[in-house]
Design a protein around this motif. Structure first.
Motif, short mmCIF file in Angstrom:
data_model
loop_
_atom_site.label_atom_id
_atom_site.label_comp_id
_atom_site.label_asym_id
_atom_site.label_seq_id
_atom_site.Cartn_x
_atom_site.Cartn_y
_atom_site.Cartn_z
N GLU A 70 7.36 -2.51 -8.43
CA GLU A 70 6.85 -3.85 -8.73
C GLU A 70 6.15 -4.46 -7.51
N LYS A 71 6.67 -4.20 -6.32
CA LYS A 71 6.02 -4.69 -5.10
C LYS A 71 4.62 -4.09 -4.97
N VAL A 72 4.51 -2.77 -5.17
CA VAL A 72 3.22 -2.11 -5.05
C VAL A 72 2.23 -2.66 -6.07
N VAL A 73 2.65 -2.76 -7.33
CA VAL A 73 1.77 -3.27 -8.38
C VAL A 73 1.34 -4.70 -8.04
N SER A 74 2.27 -5.53 -7.62
CA SER A 74 1.96 -6.93 -7.33
C SER A 74 1.01 -7.05 -6.14
N ILE A 75 1.26 -6.30 -5.09
CA ILE A 75 0.37 -6.35 -3.92
C ILE A 75 -1.01 -5.83 -4.28
N LYS A 76 -1.07 -4.76 -5.07
CA LYS A 76 -2.37 -4.24 -5.49
C LYS A 76 -3.13 -5.25 -6.35
N LEU A 77 -2.43 -6.01 -7.18
CA LEU A 77 -3.08 -7.06 -7.97
C LEU A 77 -3.61 -8.18 -7.08
N ILE A 78 -2.87 -8.53 -6.05
CA ILE A 78 -3.33 -9.55 -5.10
C ILE A 78 -4.58 -9.04 -4.38
N LEU A 79 -4.56 -7.77 -3.96
CA LEU A 79 -5.72 -7.20 -3.29
C LEU A 79 -6.92 -7.09 -4.23
N LEU A 80 -6.66 -6.81 -5.50
CA LEU A 80 -7.74 -6.79 -6.50
C LEU A 80 -8.37 -8.18 -6.61
N PHE A 81 -7.56 -9.21 -6.62
CA PHE A 81 -8.06 -10.58 -6.67
C PHE A 81 -8.91 -10.87 -5.43
N CYS A 82 -8.46 -10.42 -4.26
CA CYS A 82 -9.24 -10.60 -3.03
C CYS A 82 -10.59 -9.88 -3.12
N THR A 83 -10.59 -8.68 -3.71
CA THR A 83 -11.84 -7.95 -3.93
C THR A 83 -12.77 -8.74 -4.83
N PHE A 84 -12.21 -9.33 -5.89
CA PHE A 84 -13.00 -10.15 -6.81
C PHE A 84 -13.61 -11.34 -6.08
N ILE A 85 -12.84 -12.00 -5.23
CA ILE A 85 -13.35 -13.14 -4.47
C ILE A 85 -14.50 -12.69 -3.55
N CYS A 86 -14.33 -11.55 -2.91
CA CYS A 86 -15.40 -11.01 -2.06
C CYS A 86 -16.66 -10.74 -2.88
#
Length: 148
Positions: free
Chosen positions: A86-102
């Motif tokens: 769950e930690k990995v999935v959640s962190i990857k989702l946060i990083l995906l959101f950061c990619t979207f913002i970029c």
């Protein structure tokens, strides 16, 4: 071969294209563009890579969510950080959101005004998205051992 294994292979191929493309851009094209102060080098690469890169990103999102569900990580438990997976999935989702913002910043604010005097702005975005991609790849590799 199970369906999950097939989805994993698709995910890994898409990651190869997404991360590999960004590494190629950051390592081979960006230094030349910065040295020559020529944003067209970056824009030409983006034009050629965009369809394949965005298709790969879409596959990464679909297969990533699919595999998360296979591992019992449902949307209701995202961002609870209660297990390694769950930690990995959640962190990857946060990083995906950061990619979207970029991507939003690049498409709407940086690229339309890109010139030789502000080329460093796109360089920051390229290096950020590339670093995020590598981090997501490294995080995904921890799932074999139960996550982080």
């Amino acid at each position: 071969m199970t369906l999950h294994h097939f989805v994993l292979i698709i995910h890994l191929l898409a990651a190869t294209i997404w991360v590999g493309g960004h590494l190629l851009l950051a390592i081979c094209y960006l230094p030349t563009a910065l040295k020559k102060k020529d944003p067209q080098i970056i824009l030409n690469f983006e034009k050629k890579f965009e369809t394949l890169g965005m298709s790969s990103l879409a596959l990464l999102i679909i297969t990533g969510i699919w595999m998360a569900y296979d591992f019992g990580i449902k949307a209701e438990t995202w961002f609870h950080f209660s297990s390694g997976f769950e930690k990995v999935v959640s962190i990857k989702l946060i990083l995906l959101f950061c990619t979207f913002i970029c991507a939003v910043c690049a498409q709407f604010f940086v690229i339309p005004n890109l010139n030789k005097n502000n080329i460093y702005r796109i360089a920051i975005i390229i290096l950020t998205v590339t670093s995020i991609g590598v981090a997501m790849l490294a995080l995904g590799s921890t799932l074999r051992y139960g996550g982080i």
